[in-house]
Enzyme design. Structure first.
Site, PDB file in Angstrom:
ATOM      1  N   LYS A 110       6.383  -5.664  -1.464  1.00  0.00           N
ATOM      2  CA  LYS A 110       6.050  -6.086  -0.096  1.00  0.00           C
ATOM      3  C   LYS A 110       6.098  -7.597   0.074  1.00  0.00           C
ATOM      4  CE  LYS A 110       3.465  -2.206   1.767  1.00  0.00           C
ATOM      5  NZ  LYS A 110       2.279  -1.786   2.507  1.00  0.00           N
ATOM      6  N   LYS A 198      13.143   6.014  -1.069  1.00  0.00           N
ATOM      7  CA  LYS A 198      12.010   6.717  -0.455  1.00  0.00           C
ATOM      8  C   LYS A 198      12.126   6.691   1.069  1.00  0.00           C
ATOM      9  CE  LYS A 198       8.012   4.717  -0.336  1.00  0.00           C
ATOM     10  NZ  LYS A 198       6.728   4.073  -0.630  1.00  0.00           N
ATOM     11  N   LYS A 201       8.815   3.806   6.600  1.00  0.00           N
ATOM     12  CA  LYS A 201       8.866   3.295   7.974  1.00  0.00           C
ATOM     13  C   LYS A 201       9.566   1.949   8.036  1.00  0.00           C
ATOM     14  CE  LYS A 201       3.879   2.855   7.482  1.00  0.00           C
ATOM     15  NZ  LYS A 201       2.694   3.608   7.872  1.00  0.00           N
TER      16      LYS A 201
END
Ligand code: TYM
Length: 336
Positions: A110, A198, A201
């Site tokens: 992230k 994966k 979003k």
């Protein structure tokens, strides 16, 4: 005693991965009276517009109800409405070691190339997660595969706390060593465009995922266009090993119909995607589109959702407050 707890971040639209890996599984076990919260404090580890954060929190709560959670069985609440989460997180920040957090792969993903510009909250994110869990002395946490490392950290924090403060004079350990529950055919739902990534979003391609709010036409179209290889489905489960896209669609079918990969192969082995995809599209529409429709109804009535969240927060505080009070006493805080 067994206690089940889990949560979902209040940071944007939910997708089929969240539904099969988490939401549906909460509904399946709701007779065990789980604690299911909306992680709005985790959401702000990256920028969230203050004008929409509360609405995002309500939206996750709507998804819980629309998927079938009954607020009389599950305690549904916003994390930030229970201040003890933050209190316990601070104590755990002083229990967890830097080396443990340095190993967390999600932070690396992230924060990307801009580590020094990430929030400190993003770094200590898994410590807050441990507090969420141990505040309720949760013994079982149903999550998708991607949360495994955070659950392992939670166990390390519980053990170190118990060791440092928690078991004076050989008393039973204060915090349980929580079991991650990562089960079923869909603990890692993959992108519809790439069987090795994966479903997420943050994927720029909307065709890569089915959103909870997609209508029937969008759901069917995305499945029709999902990436596959040219071979028919194999006759055995082993035949899926080197075929990530085929395996993903089989697993989605299995999870949506609450069965196993083996059963899907029994029914569809040897058949081509020309047969399998329409069957999967029909099933996905049948399961998912009523949830989306119910979500749209619920989001139109915020007062009803707010009442559920308020009641849940009260029930959660009643459990959390004595635990944090006891923790403060063990640490030695004045007046505790
Ligand atoms: P979050 O909000 O990213 O995801 C919510 C849940 O959905 C699962 N999930 C998936 N499952 C299968 N396939 C996928 N492609 C997929 N993508 C997401 C996640 O594993 C998760 O179960 N840190 C957590 C929220 C959290 C939490 C907690 C969870 C905060 N405190 C305490 C459990 C206990 C998170 O960001 O999940």
């Amino acid at each position: 005693p067994k206690r089940i707890l889990s949560g979902i971040q209040a940071s944007g639209a939910l997708h089929l991965g969240n539904y099969l890996g988490a939401l549906k599984r909460f509904v399946d076990i709701q007779d065990e009276e789980p604690f299911i919260f909306v992680a709005d404090m985790h959401a702000i580890t990256v920028w969230q517009d203050p004008a929409v954060l509360a609405q995002q929190t309500r939206e996750i709560a709507c998804a819980y109800i629309a998927a079938g959670l009954d607020p009389r069985k599950a305690t549904i609440f916003p994390q930030s409405a229970v201040p003890a989460h933050a209190e316990l997180a601070w104590i755990f920040n002083c229990v967890a070691r830097l080396g443990w957090l340095d190993r967390m792969t999600q932070f690396k993903e992230k924060s990307g190339k801009h580590k020094e510009r990430s929030s400190v909250g993003l770094y200590t994110y898994p410590v807050l997660q441990a507090a969420d869990i141990l505040l309720y002395k949760a013994t079982h946490v149903p999550v998708g595969e991607d949360q495994k490392q955070h659950l392992e950290l939670t166990r390390d924090i519980a053990q170190k706390f118990n060791n440092d403060f928690g078991a004076p004079g050989g008393q039973p350990a204060f915090f349980p060593v929580t079991e991650p529950v990562i089960e079923g055919p869909a603990t890692r739902v993959m992108s519809l465009r790439d069987g090795t990534a994966k479903m997420s979003k943050s994927d720029p391609s909307d065709a890569s995922r089915i959103n909870l709010m997609d209508d029937a036409d969008a759901i069917a179209a995305k499945i029709r266009k999902a990436k596959t290889d040219p071979e028919p489905l194999p006759e055995t489960v082993e035949g899926l090993a080197e075929r990530p896209e085929a395996r993903n669609l089989v697993d989605i079918y299995a999870a949506l119909s609450s069965t196993t990969r083996a059963k899907v192969i029994e029914d569809f082995g040897g058949k081509g995607f020309g047969t399998f995809k329409p069957a999967l599209a029909e099933l996905a529409v049948e399961v998912m589109s009523p949830i989306g429709a119910r979500m749209r109804e619920l989001t139109a009535d915020p007062a009803q959702i707010d009442a559920i969240l308020k009641d849940g927060a009260e029930r959660a505080r009643a459990v959390a407050e004595p635990v944090v009070a006891e923790t403060k006493k063990l640490v030695g805080f004045w007046g505790a």
